[in-house]
Design an enzyme around this catalytic site. Structure first.
Site, mmCIF file in Angstrom:
data_model
loop_
_atom_site.group_PDB
_atom_site.id
_atom_site.type_symbol
_atom_site.label_atom_id
_atom_site.label_comp_id
_atom_site.label_asym_id
_atom_site.label_seq_id
_atom_site.Cartn_x
_atom_site.Cartn_y
_atom_site.Cartn_z
ATOM 1 N N GLU A 246 2.897 -6.610 3.378
ATOM 2 C CA GLU A 246 2.052 -5.719 2.580
ATOM 3 C C GLU A 246 0.906 -5.161 3.410
ATOM 4 O O GLU A 246 0.598 -3.977 3.352
ATOM 5 C CB GLU A 246 1.415 -6.509 1.441
ATOM 6 C CG GLU A 246 2.306 -6.837 0.303
ATOM 7 C CD GLU A 246 1.561 -7.731 -0.669
ATOM 8 O OE1 GLU A 246 1.741 -8.965 -0.565
ATOM 9 O OE2 GLU A 246 0.802 -7.224 -1.489
ATOM 10 N N GLN B 9 15.798 -11.296 5.469
ATOM 11 C CA GLN B 9 15.746 -11.117 4.017
ATOM 12 C C GLN B 9 16.323 -9.766 3.590
ATOM 13 O O GLN B 9 17.117 -9.693 2.646
ATOM 14 C CB GLN B 9 14.283 -11.228 3.565
ATOM 15 C CG GLN B 9 14.069 -11.182 2.061
ATOM 16 C CD GLN B 9 12.583 -11.357 1.668
ATOM 17 O OE1 GLN B 9 11.738 -11.618 2.528
ATOM 18 N NE2 GLN B 9 12.284 -11.233 0.402
ATOM 19 N N LYS C 90 14.174 -17.631 3.778
ATOM 20 C CA LYS C 90 13.107 -18.444 3.200
ATOM 21 C C LYS C 90 13.348 -19.919 3.459
ATOM 22 O O LYS C 90 12.680 -20.760 2.845
ATOM 23 C CB LYS C 90 13.058 -18.210 1.685
ATOM 24 C CG LYS C 90 12.813 -16.778 1.287
ATOM 25 C CD LYS C 90 11.336 -16.441 1.353
ATOM 26 C CE LYS C 90 11.034 -15.173 0.590
ATOM 27 N NZ LYS C 90 9.576 -15.011 0.397
ATOM 28 N N GLU D 279 0.292 -18.730 -1.055
ATOM 29 C CA GLU D 279 0.633 -19.150 -2.419
ATOM 30 C C GLU D 279 -0.092 -20.439 -2.780
ATOM 31 O O GLU D 279 -0.594 -21.165 -1.909
ATOM 32 C CB GLU D 279 2.144 -19.402 -2.556
ATOM 33 C CG GLU D 279 3.009 -18.222 -2.173
ATOM 34 C CD GLU D 279 4.455 -18.370 -2.637
ATOM 35 O OE1 GLU D 279 4.711 -19.121 -3.601
ATOM 36 O OE2 GLU D 279 5.325 -17.746 -2.013
ATOM 37 N N HIS E 66 1.524 -7.801 -5.363
ATOM 38 C CA HIS E 66 2.531 -8.171 -4.365
ATOM 39 C C HIS E 66 3.911 -7.661 -4.770
ATOM 40 O O HIS E 66 4.635 -7.087 -3.959
ATOM 41 C CB HIS E 66 2.559 -9.689 -4.189
ATOM 42 C CG HIS E 66 3.650 -10.163 -3.288
ATOM 43 N ND1 HIS E 66 3.592 -10.026 -1.918
ATOM 44 C CD2 HIS E 66 4.833 -10.761 -3.552
ATOM 45 C CE1 HIS E 66 4.695 -10.530 -1.380
ATOM 46 N NE2 HIS E 66 5.474 -10.984 -2.348
ATOM 47 N N GLU F 173 3.440 -16.174 3.455
ATOM 48 C CA GLU F 173 3.139 -15.839 2.072
ATOM 49 C C GLU F 173 2.080 -16.823 1.578
ATOM 50 O O GLU F 173 2.308 -18.038 1.575
ATOM 51 C CB GLU F 173 4.386 -15.875 1.182
ATOM 52 C CG GLU F 173 5.337 -14.725 1.488
ATOM 53 C CD GLU F 173 6.438 -14.502 0.455
ATOM 54 O OE1 GLU F 173 6.901 -13.364 0.328
ATOM 55 O OE2 GLU F 173 6.842 -15.475 -0.201
ATOM 56 N N ASP G 287 10.364 -20.931 -6.155
ATOM 57 C CA ASP G 287 9.328 -19.996 -5.773
ATOM 58 C C ASP G 287 9.331 -18.827 -6.742
ATOM 59 O O ASP G 287 10.379 -18.260 -7.036
ATOM 60 C CB ASP G 287 9.569 -19.521 -4.336
ATOM 61 C CG ASP G 287 8.310 -18.909 -3.734
ATOM 62 O OD1 ASP G 287 7.206 -19.239 -4.194
ATOM 63 O OD2 ASP G 287 8.430 -18.094 -2.813
ATOM 64 N N ASP H 228 4.879 -19.862 2.198
ATOM 65 C CA ASP H 228 6.332 -19.680 2.167
ATOM 66 C C ASP H 228 6.723 -18.731 3.298
ATOM 67 O O ASP H 228 6.893 -17.521 3.091
ATOM 68 C CB ASP H 228 6.749 -19.118 0.809
ATOM 69 C CG ASP H 228 8.236 -19.244 0.576
ATOM 70 O OD1 ASP H 228 8.771 -20.339 0.792
ATOM 71 O OD2 ASP H 228 8.864 -18.239 0.187
ATOM 72 N N THR I 211 8.612 -24.194 4.675
ATOM 73 C CA THR I 211 7.550 -23.907 3.714
ATOM 74 C C THR I 211 6.495 -24.968 3.955
ATOM 75 O O THR I 211 6.797 -26.159 3.899
ATOM 76 C CB THR I 211 8.085 -23.978 2.264
ATOM 77 O OG1 THR I 211 9.092 -22.980 2.097
ATOM 78 C CG2 THR I 211 6.971 -23.768 1.253
ATOM 79 N N ARG J 295 11.458 -11.403 7.261
ATOM 80 C CA ARG J 295 11.670 -10.179 6.467
ATOM 81 C C ARG J 295 12.927 -9.409 6.860
ATOM 82 O O ARG J 295 13.558 -8.768 6.009
ATOM 83 C CB ARG J 295 10.452 -9.261 6.601
ATOM 84 C CG ARG J 295 9.155 -9.860 6.150
ATOM 85 C CD ARG J 295 9.160 -10.258 4.695
ATOM 86 N NE ARG J 295 7.850 -10.749 4.291
ATOM 87 C CZ ARG J 295 7.633 -11.344 3.113
ATOM 88 N NH1 ARG J 295 8.618 -11.526 2.245
ATOM 89 N NH2 ARG J 295 6.431 -11.766 2.805
#
Lengths: 401, 401
Positions: free
Chosen positions: A349, A231, A244, A192, A126, A190, A119, A224, A248, A228
């Protein structure tokens, strides 16, 4: 390029994601039969295993397999030949009998055996926005970010196909009096694009950006999922790990490079020159609108052309140490976010780290709650046709303490 | 436990790494024949594919394959049954004709198809010493380090078997006026033990430390070659990537948990209580001497019992988010370093970041030069016998600019 008209009428509607111009590959099964390779056309799937069995197309028998890896391994010349043949067979006016299956009758499976999953982190918006939240504005953008496509190895075993439920993870998070073991409280998506690698490279050798581009078979939508809070506690100094690895999700349809070719464009403005091994001879991004929904409501919309690095540059960098790549490797682009709040590809975000809730069907959200369903979408708009990717959805199941 | 005497006389010497007590598994070939599974005994290899063909042992035909993955997938009860049968067949006085091959005539291959590779960071001495060099003494040990086994996903495609040459990588490093593209100048080894996972776990489920231990088939020596200058520039915030993808060398022989059982012991003193999901009911480390050589000279010696987390704890943590594990996954222990300089498992530590050269056969070294050969070794010392791992070597080829 204009719409290529197909004998499958539903493929000729201007809003159909799967016109003859697209022809994305997937793996499907109907009523308990063995999964096999297929191609989407309108609201139908062409059964490629049957096509091969009838002598309509030649892929060395690989289409009968439950993953596209062996077909991809046949190489680019064969990808091109098969695409040309399928375009012929599915064109308006073509007459051979075709084994077509209604998409609504089919179950979709992972289109590839994911060999390894990497990834990246290639949207400047971002990287900056998340950097501010994790490390403050002065250290937001890492110093090497404008010089190399930063990435980390993810966990291939946790990649699942669209529609698979995702379990909210338990995990260690920072607490007042030391770490706590809790259900994730800051579960995020996420948005992507995933590049599917269709060729091997040799250990100890590097591939150029041009060679890398030729190794990419196509693209899938990719979510993904990210925990948080887990993380934030785990990720220094060795990077994200369990935050993570909960899952996915990728879309069931691989849109080929050939289908996206008319939409090729440049990415974000370069802030400094790149080292020669990352130079591109031609622009490597696509004018591709993407977005995501929560419980059916569109939350964010952006474009793949905001990215700072292309998948070809990421793949070239991935081999810079001599690391061998293999058929079936999957490269996540990194979260795709535009500059505005409504262009963010992640809740972290969009909500400023959970401080500014958003409204979803009248209810406030900072992060994802149990039962929420996240969907990704993407399309490239041509003249009278569009190239779609199909759905990429997942619903969250409660944690198992 | 005392030496178990074997009909293979060389296995009864007290300094033999492969007595009947050991029986490590590997994959070998002789004079161009197809690679197959074997077990080491003294200076011979027992051809397990032939044994199965003759009806001497039953592993559902898996021993004819060029990797141990399918045998491992048969499960722990079968591992135990086959070990018991091999012990019987190879015991002193046993009479059946056996297909034995001289080790000196055999070529060794990777013993497993490495499904995915994860590397941990579980020696406190190493974590602290390296942390000082990368981040200074005040931030040396990350705050979560004593609470969880920190790890990152590595690159499975770059795992090679002992004896494979390793190419010095090119890469981006920090320079005076921006990043430079150079051959790695700070090439290093990492002395590790790799745990081979022999069972799957389900996505969305966690395994306990006890269940994790039962999933581990055995252990190999592992050298995680590291490009320290590339690492320093690339690793924040997503962790090491190309600096660790140039190659990871593993030994050809997998020493089973059963062989190591008599050497089970506790690890480093715990600095704070662990969360319950990491509790061990019994000690999970082994009294196992390890070390490494450069060009034949012994450079460092330490013991696996300095580690803070066992492989079972690492594996349990790896599933904490619901991440599924698969047969053939490889878990690096992290660099094994004792407190003293001559107990360091990496040159970075041993030379204080390249500031204090060491002497190798009369020549100074800070990091690894082209042509240097690094070898790892390990042995558990029993009463009149030892459990060895065989060699784990690699020689460095010059970079290709």
């Amino acid at each position: 390029m204009a719409l290529l008209r197909s004998r499958v009428e539903s493929a000729n509607r201007p809003d159909c994601p799967f016109p003859l111009n697209n022809l994305p590959y997937g793996v499907f099964s109907v009523s308990g039969a063995a999964p096999r390779c297929g191609v989407a056309i309108g609201d139908m799937i062409l059964d490629l295993a049957e096509c091969e069995a009838c002598g309509l197309v030649d892929a060395d028998g690989t289409f009968a397999q439950p993953a596209l890896n062996s077909f991809m391994a046949l190489g680019r010349a064969r990808w091109d030949a098969v695409r040309a043949r399928l375009t012929e067979l599915l064109a308006e006016g073509a007459t051979p009998d075709l084994p077509l299956v209604a998409m609504s009758d089919a179950q979709m499976h992972l289109p590839i055996r994911v060999t390894e999953y990497t990834d990246f982190y290639a949207s400047k918006n971002h990287a900056f926005n998340v950097g501010v939240l994790f490390r403050g504005p002065e250290n937001a953008l890492p110093p090497q970010w404008t010089h190399m496509p930063i990435g980390y190895n993810g966990r291939a075993s946790s990649v699942v196909v669209s529609g698979t439920p995702i379990r909210r993870p338990m995990g260690q998070v920072r607490g007042e009096a030391g770490p706590e073991w809790v259900p994730c409280r800051r579960l995020d998506l996420e948005l992507e694009l995933g590049a599917v690698v269709g060729a091997d490279s040799e250990m100890g050798s590097r591939v150029s950006v041009e060679q890398a581009e030729a190794m990419i078979f196509g693209y899938v939508l990719l979510n993904d999922w990210s925990a948080r809070d887990i993380q934030a506690w785990e990720y220094q100094p060795l990077g994200p790990f369990q935050s993570k690895a909960l899952g996915t999700t990728i879309g069931a349809w691989i849109v080929t490079q050939a289908a996206l070719e008319p939409f090729r464009c440049a990415g974000a403005e370069r802030l400094n020159p790149l080292l020669p091994y990352l130079h591109e001879r031609r622009p490597g991004l696509y004018d591709l609108e993407l977005g995501w929904t929560m419980n059916g409501q569109v939350m964010g919309r952006t474009n793949y052309n905001v990215m700072y690095y292309s998948s070809a540059q990421q793949l070239a960098h991935h081999t810079s140490s001599g690391c061998p790549m293999r058929v079936g490797d999957l490269l996540g682009s990194g979260t795709i976010s535009g500059p505005g709040r409504d262009q963010a590809g992640a809740l972290l975000e969009m909500t400023g780290g959970g401080k500014a809730p958003v409204t979803v069907n009248g209810a406030p959200r900072t992060f994802i709650e149990d039962g929420d369903e996240i969907g990704l979408f993407a399309q490239a708009q041509g003249a009278g046709y569009r190239i779609g990717f199909g759905p990429c959805t997942g619903r969250i199941l409660p944690a198992q303490p």
